[in-house]
Design a protein around this motif. Sequence first.
Motif, PDB file in Angstrom:
ATOM      1  N   PHE A 125      13.908 -20.945  -3.558  1.00 27.70           N
ATOM      2  CA  PHE A 125      13.657 -21.981  -2.648  1.00 27.70           C
ATOM      3  C   PHE A 125      12.217 -21.944  -2.071  1.00 27.70           C
ATOM      4  O   PHE A 125      11.901 -22.769  -1.596  1.00 27.70           O
ATOM      5  N   TYR A 126      11.772 -20.662  -2.043  1.00 26.02           N
ATOM      6  CA  TYR A 126      10.404 -20.387  -1.245  1.00 26.02           C
ATOM      7  C   TYR A 126       9.235 -20.849  -2.125  1.00 26.02           C
ATOM      8  O   TYR A 126       8.393 -21.369  -1.736  1.00 26.02           O
ATOM      9  N   HIS A 127       9.596 -21.074  -3.350  1.00 23.58           N
ATOM     10  CA  HIS A 127       8.796 -21.918  -4.272  1.00 23.58           C
ATOM     11  C   HIS A 127       8.291 -23.398  -3.739  1.00 23.58           C
ATOM     12  O   HIS A 127       7.167 -23.857  -3.883  1.00 23.58           O
ATOM     13  N   PHE A 128       9.259 -23.995  -3.291  1.00 26.02           N
ATOM     14  CA  PHE A 128       9.245 -25.255  -2.760  1.00 26.02           C
ATOM     15  C   PHE A 128       8.509 -25.557  -1.530  1.00 26.02           C
ATOM     16  O   PHE A 128       8.183 -26.623  -0.937  1.00 26.02           O
ATOM     17  N   ILE A 190       8.344  -9.952  -7.824  1.00 26.53           N
ATOM     18  CA  ILE A 190       7.496 -11.039  -7.949  1.00 26.53           C
ATOM     19  C   ILE A 190       7.085 -11.049  -9.464  1.00 26.53           C
ATOM     20  O   ILE A 190       6.449 -11.545  -9.788  1.00 26.53           O
ATOM     21  N   GLU A 191       7.481 -10.004  -9.982  1.00 25.01           N
ATOM     22  CA  GLU A 191       6.845  -9.778 -11.466  1.00 25.01           C
ATOM     23  C   GLU A 191       7.059 -10.930 -12.520  1.00 25.01           C
ATOM     24  O   GLU A 191       6.060 -11.361 -13.073  1.00 25.01           O
ATOM     25  N   SER A 192       8.263 -11.455 -12.490  1.00 27.67           N
ATOM     26  CA  SER A 192       8.548 -12.558 -13.500  1.00 27.67           C
ATOM     27  C   SER A 192       7.620 -13.844 -13.119  1.00 27.67           C
ATOM     28  O   SER A 192       7.090 -14.155 -14.116  1.00 27.67           O
ATOM     29  N   ILE A 223       3.485 -14.776  -0.520  1.00 29.28           N
ATOM     30  CA  ILE A 223       3.796 -13.482  -0.233  1.00 29.28           C
ATOM     31  C   ILE A 223       3.311 -13.065   1.173  1.00 29.28           C
ATOM     32  O   ILE A 223       4.212 -12.522   1.888  1.00 29.28           O
ATOM     33  N   ARG A 224       2.311 -13.685   1.553  1.00 25.68           N
ATOM     34  CA  ARG A 224       1.975 -13.552   3.004  1.00 25.68           C
ATOM     35  C   ARG A 224       2.917 -14.040   4.100  1.00 25.68           C
ATOM     36  O   ARG A 224       3.002 -13.516   4.967  1.00 25.68           O
ATOM     37  N   ARG A 225       3.631 -15.105   3.670  1.00 24.01           N
ATOM     38  CA  ARG A 225       4.308 -15.769   4.540  1.00 24.01           C
ATOM     39  C   ARG A 225       5.817 -15.079   4.613  1.00 24.01           C
ATOM     40  O   ARG A 225       6.240 -14.832   5.686  1.00 24.01           O
ATOM     41  N   VAL A 226       5.987 -14.522   3.375  1.00 21.30           N
ATOM     42  CA  VAL A 226       7.248 -13.675   3.442  1.00 21.30           C
ATOM     43  C   VAL A 226       6.943 -12.411   4.174  1.00 21.30           C
ATOM     44  O   VAL A 226       8.033 -11.799   4.828  1.00 21.30           O
ATOM     45  N   ALA A 320       1.303  -3.642  -1.801  1.00 22.76           N
ATOM     46  CA  ALA A 320       1.125  -3.442  -3.109  1.00 22.76           C
ATOM     47  C   ALA A 320       1.583  -4.941  -4.000  1.00 22.76           C
ATOM     48  O   ALA A 320       0.974  -4.901  -4.864  1.00 22.76           O
ATOM     49  N   GLN A 321       2.323  -5.595  -3.441  1.00 18.14           N
ATOM     50  CA  GLN A 321       2.582  -6.846  -4.047  1.00 18.14           C
ATOM     51  C   GLN A 321       1.015  -7.758  -4.088  1.00 18.14           C
ATOM     52  O   GLN A 321       0.813  -8.578  -5.154  1.00 18.14           O
ATOM     53  N   LEU A 322       0.404  -7.808  -3.038  1.00 22.34           N
ATOM     54  CA  LEU A 322      -0.871  -8.675  -3.023  1.00 22.34           C
ATOM     55  C   LEU A 322      -1.788  -7.734  -3.976  1.00 22.34           C
ATOM     56  O   LEU A 322      -2.396  -8.722  -4.578  1.00 22.34           O
ATOM     57  N   LYS A 323      -1.667  -6.619  -4.139  1.00 25.74           N
ATOM     58  CA  LYS A 323      -2.701  -5.972  -5.153  1.00 25.74           C
ATOM     59  C   LYS A 323      -2.347  -6.561  -6.665  1.00 25.74           C
ATOM     60  O   LYS A 323      -3.206  -6.770  -7.139  1.00 25.74           O
TER      61      LYS A 323
END
Length: 332
Positions: A125-128, A190-192, A223-226, A320-323
Amino acid sequence: MPNKTRIFHQQRFIALLKTLVPGQVNLARDLMDILEISQDGAYRRLRCETAITLDETVKICLHYSIPLEALNNEVPDVVTFQFNPLDQSLDQFRNYLATLSEQLKSFRKHAQPDFHYAAEDIPMFYHFGFPALTAFKLLYWMKSILNIPEFESSHYPFPVEEYFDTELLKGLYQHYAEIPGTEIWTDETIESTLQQIKFYWDAGFFVSKDAALTVIDQMEELIRRVARQTEIGQKIGYNGASTGAVLNVYLCDLMIGNNSIYVSTGESAISSIGYNTFNSILTRNEAFNKQHLLWMDNLKRKSIQISGMAEKIRNQFFKAQLKKIDQLRDAL
């Protein structure tokens, strides 16, 4: 069947219907049409003054896509699942998204829904909430997963508005953002999506570097919003403001294995298990749902809650996710 027993089971059946029927739907009027009966006959059945026959039960279950197994929880080792089969059809995919929207709206109407999401991948749902990312994910699903013929030669950018109701897509994000819930993330969540972007770049499915960078930039926005949601412990709506819906986020070291959802409305519960990338099978079986919730609780016990607390671990995780996103950007 003794009258008291019949009334007990009919009351349970009516309660189940009320949890499934959208709030704006008049259940009595629906029964009039489904069973071809009078208004008085419909209300007598809802008040359990008139028995609902087996034939009528089957008609109602077929209309609302309720498995008959959902009416009987006395055989815990037999579970019936529902699913929306997806093949190489754009219309079927549109129907799938519309059904998801209706399910989310149905959950929202309840006073205290309990929505657990074990996220092997970013909750879909986040992608939308991000137009460029929406277009990329829809193209990837249709071109590379469903193999819908008309998108075989499609590239990104992808004109979403030509094929989908953009308000429905925004609604999928907003409805989810208004439901209080719990999410369980891992270092691999987030890898996929990053791998999908990299694959499309390597395969030449982006028309330009700028097009690919736009998608990566919106991954960073997501990711910043999450991260912000996790910091304040509340979900954020499509417009970027808090919806007030409480969000509990856990960081888990264990491999989740699939995207799993458990939703309880207080009156009933439903489990959704992901398969084939983004599709799911659903059940209302009580015994299965109890086991599913136990599994979710076990994951939480082996996790660290990072919403509204554990600031150092939370910041390290999202850094780490942003990296990872920066590394993909640099690779292009």
